[in-house]
Motif scaffolding. Structure first.
Motif, short mmCIF file in Angstrom:
data_model
loop_
_atom_site.label_atom_id
_atom_site.label_comp_id
_atom_site.label_asym_id
_atom_site.label_seq_id
_atom_site.Cartn_x
_atom_site.Cartn_y
_atom_site.Cartn_z
N ASP A 184 -38.61 32.14 -26.45
CA ASP A 184 -39.23 31.97 -27.76
C ASP A 184 -39.02 33.18 -28.66
O ASP A 184 -39.84 33.46 -29.55
CB ASP A 184 -40.73 31.67 -27.63
N ASP A 185 -37.94 33.90 -28.42
CA ASP A 185 -37.57 35.03 -29.25
C ASP A 185 -36.11 35.36 -28.96
O ASP A 185 -35.61 35.09 -27.85
CB ASP A 185 -38.45 36.25 -28.96
N GLU A 186 -35.41 35.91 -29.92
CA GLU A 186 -34.03 36.30 -29.70
C GLU A 186 -33.97 37.45 -28.69
O GLU A 186 -34.72 38.41 -28.79
CB GLU A 186 -33.38 36.73 -31.01
N LEU A 187 -33.06 37.34 -27.71
CA LEU A 187 -32.82 38.43 -26.76
C LEU A 187 -31.61 39.22 -27.25
O LEU A 187 -30.53 38.66 -27.45
CB LEU A 187 -32.58 37.87 -25.37
N LEU A 188 -31.79 40.52 -27.42
CA LEU A 188 -30.79 41.35 -28.08
C LEU A 188 -30.07 42.32 -27.16
O LEU A 188 -28.98 42.79 -27.50
CB LEU A 188 -31.46 42.15 -29.21
#
Length: 274
Positions: A184-188
């Motif tokens: 539920d969030d971009e993994l960078l």
């Protein structure tokens, strides 16, 4: 940051720097620019010296990395090509044009036989450098590939994506080893720590998510605290890493127990992306 400590002077360029990489074998740092230029400098407290300069790509050079012995530098570009150059001379050793259908975001050295690349659309390819062609192509992700790390003891390549998933590939096989649930969030960014027992990922909301190695379905621990996105993670020791954030700060972070040790550097509010 202690200004009394002797350190090499900063390298300054006329155009934005997209990526940097340090040689594993010498005091060399490579820098890639938005113009497609690539520089290699020898750095020292006494002074820095440019070793090579070239423009291997027509468009932005988005990623670069050294080979294991430091003799080659691999670069990947928005122009959809990747290439290998001789570090000493700057001469091109091999080139793959049109490597992906979409612009490349990252290139990663896996071992002396395999190079990994990832693109804007989520495609990952493993290249057999002996044959100059892809060995495997993976399409588990639906958004850009943000980071990769090779874990040689398991022959695994770990990949993060803007779609919020972590994927793990056995570089000897055509199918993924495992793909995580969407976080539920971009993994960078991603790093393997704790002697290969943990994997830490950086997220856009400033959280460091932690997986147990081999149990990649979902994170088992979280460490919030960064006010903005964690764009890069560099392992210092098995329990400590440096993070680069979009607020421009480089932070030293201890894990297990989790603790922010301090600030190692500051880019004056400009994002520290690599």
């Amino acid at each position: 940051m202690d200004d009394s400590v002797a350190r090499p002077k900063a390298l300054k360029f006329k155009e934005p720097v997209v990526d940097v990489a340090f040689s594993p074998a010498a005091n060399l740092v490579a820098s890639s620019l938005i113009t497609g230029h690539v520089f290699v400098h020898r750095y020292a407290v006494e002074g820095n010296q440019r070793q090579t300069r070239g423009r291997p790509h027509k468009k932005s050079c988005r990623s670069l990395c050294f080979s294991g012995d430091g003799s080659l530098l691999y670069t990947a570009s928005k122009d959809r090509s990747w290439q290998a150059m001789d570090v000493e001379t700057g001469a091109e050793k091999m080139r793959v044009a049109g490597a992906h259908e979409k612009p490349l975001n990252i290139v990663k050295y896996v071992n002396e036989q395999i190079i990994a690349t990832g693109d804007e659309a989520g495609c990952v390819k493993l290249w057999d450098v002996r044959k100059n062609k892809p060995a495997f192509s993976y399409s588990e992700h639906v958004d850009y590939i943000s980071d990769m790390v090779s874990h040689e003891p398991k022959r695994h390549l770990l990949v993060t994506s803007g779609d919020g998933c972590l994927s793990v590939y056995d570089v000897r096989k055509a199918k993924p080893f495992q793909v995580s649930a969407n976080q539920d969030d971009e993994l960078l960014s991603v790093a393997v720590i704790r002697n290969g027992t943990k994997v830490v990922v950086g997220e856009t909301d400033g959280v460091m998510g932690i997986f147990n190695y081999g149990q990649f379905g979902d994170i088992t621990d979280r460490f919030p605290g960064h006010p903005q996105s964690i764009d890069s993670i560099c392992k210092l020791t098995e329990d400590m890493c440096v993070t680069g954030s979009s607020d421009g700060l480089l932070r030293i972070v201890q894990l297990f127990p989790h603790k922010l040790i301090g600030v190692a550097g500051d880019h004056q509010a400009l994002p520290a992306e690599k």
